[in-house]
Design a protein around this motif. Structure first.
Motif, PDB file in Angstrom:
ATOM      1  N   GLN A  22       0.825  -1.209   0.000  1.00 56.65           N
ATOM      2  CA  GLN A  22       0.000   0.000   0.000  1.00 56.65           C
ATOM      3  C   GLN A  22       0.853   1.250   0.000  1.00 56.65           C
ATOM      4  O   GLN A  22       0.462   2.278   0.546  1.00 56.65           O
ATOM      5  CB  GLN A  22      -0.962  -0.001   1.193  1.00 56.65           C
ATOM      6  N   TRP A  27      -4.981   1.128   2.396  1.00 53.91           N
ATOM      7  CA  TRP A  27      -5.670   0.111   1.606  1.00 53.91           C
ATOM      8  C   TRP A  27      -7.022   0.613   1.119  1.00 53.91           C
ATOM      9  O   TRP A  27      -7.852   1.092   1.883  1.00 53.91           O
ATOM     10  CB  TRP A  27      -5.885  -1.149   2.446  1.00 53.91           C
ATOM     11  N   ASP A 223     -10.946  -2.258   0.897  1.00 50.37           N
ATOM     12  CA  ASP A 223      -9.881  -2.839   1.710  1.00 50.37           C
ATOM     13  C   ASP A 223     -10.121  -4.342   1.814  1.00 50.37           C
ATOM     14  O   ASP A 223     -11.243  -4.788   2.099  1.00 50.37           O
ATOM     15  CB  ASP A 223      -9.919  -2.186   3.094  1.00 50.37           C
ATOM     16  N   SER A 286       1.688   2.931   5.455  1.00 49.41           N
ATOM     17  CA  SER A 286       0.977   3.859   4.570  1.00 49.41           C
ATOM     18  C   SER A 286       1.389   5.301   4.836  1.00 49.41           C
ATOM     19  O   SER A 286       0.953   6.203   4.123  1.00 49.41           O
ATOM     20  CB  SER A 286      -0.539   3.705   4.748  1.00 49.41           C
TER      21      SER A 286
END
Length: 327
Positions: A22, A27, A223, A286
């Motif tokens: 990601q 996500w 997700d 992320s």
């Protein structure tokens, strides 16, 4: 950042690497090139010298972001990429030399390199492990100088055991965490005998082992933690390590009692590093702040024997009956 040898490759990699599934996005949300760049910069600034990606991550954007960043560096990290999942349908017959070369060349283009540091077959169908021609093709591609090292990302211990019988396989990427203990029973010993590196993926069980989720936690509809809990789209073991969500939450509460004053995600990463067969662990991130935290796991003191036994006891009570026989 401490380093370990990646099997018989002769390459030293950081104990904590960066999983780039990601990269630059949460996500299910759009890719953000600026966050991706900052994430990569943060990783290398913390001594992380190993990145794990795949040609299908973010539709190729993960590889391309890494490729752009590599162009700015004199000392480049070791990049592991995976291939094969772009096939539709994803079948064993598609793992022939022409396709493998095509996949490699696309990754070379995305990463802007002349040779891939390491390529892994990306959780191929089980029949591939019984097809020597696949690994012979990888040997030929390696001899041509397009790849430096190769291995396999697997779903099961059995697949890992089959893969390491091929002498060209230098690393296995496998799910291993506090909710997936099976690889430590037999597979790690066999991998060490073959001097095959172990790359640990899904180390935090899709975030369960962060200890931050609750029963009413909502995930993005796009997700995989929303749409793949029962394996609707790909192997169920990829999502929460195949553990029922509510059962996982119960087990996490027990783990918190064992480590009451500790950061559970850091403990979960340090727990993995207690196994000397492991070469590197690839938690995802992320945003840069997550990397700053994850990187410190390498510096934590070893867990005690009593703590290791308590983790195993929690696994045996809550998790083992549900997943141990599956993967």
């Amino acid at each position: 950042m401490k380093q370990r040898m990646l099997g018989k490759t002769g390459v030293m990699v950081s104990e904590i690497a960066l999983g780039c599934w990601q990269l630059g996005a949460v996500w299910g949300e759009p890719f953000n090139p600026e966050i991706a760049l900052n994430t990569l910069k943060t990783a290398t600034s913390q001594g992380i010298n190993c990145l794990d990606t795949a040609d299908v991550y973010m539709g190729g954007e993960s590889e391309r972001a890494i490729g752009r960043y590599l162009q700015t560096l004199d000392e480049k990290p070791f990049v592991i990429t995976k291939m094969g999942r772009f096939q539709s349908p994803h079948i064993a017959a598609g793992y022939h030399e022409d396709n493998l070369r095509r996949f490699v060349k696309q990754s070379l283009k995305n990463l802007q390199v002349d040779a891939l540091d390491m390529v892994l077959l990306h959780c191929p169908p089980s029949e591939v492990y019984d097809t020597p021609e696949v690994f012979e093709s990888l040997d030929i591609i390696k001899a041509d100088g397009l790849i430096k090292h190769y291995g396999v990302s697997v779903e099961t211990v059995e697949e890992g055991l089959n893969a390491i019988q091929y002498p060209g396989v230098e690393a296995i990427e496998i799910i291993f965490n506090m909710f997936r203990l099976k690889p430590a029973e037999h597979f790690f010993l066999e991998a060490k005998k073959q001097n095959v590196g172990i790359i640990v993926r899904v180390p935090l069980a899709s975030g369960l082992l962060t200890g931050k989720f609750k029963k009413d936690t909502q995930f993005n509809p796009n997700d995989h933690r929303t749409y793949n809990r029962q394996g609707e789209k790909f192997d169920m073991g990829e999502t929460f390590s195949g553990v029922n969500y509510n059962t996982g939450l119960e087990a996490v509460e027990e783990l918190k009692k064992v480590f009451p004053n500790e950061s559970l995600p850091l403990i979960a990463l340090r727990w993995i590093l207690m196994f000397d067969a492991v070469s590197t662990v690839i938690p995802g991130a992320s945003r840069p702040e997550q990397i700053l935290e994850n990187a410190t796991a390498s510096l934590l003191p070893p867990l005690t024997e009593a703590q290791m036994k308590q983790v195993e006891a929690i696994y045996n009570q809550y998790i083992r009956p549900l997943v141990h026989h599956k993967w």
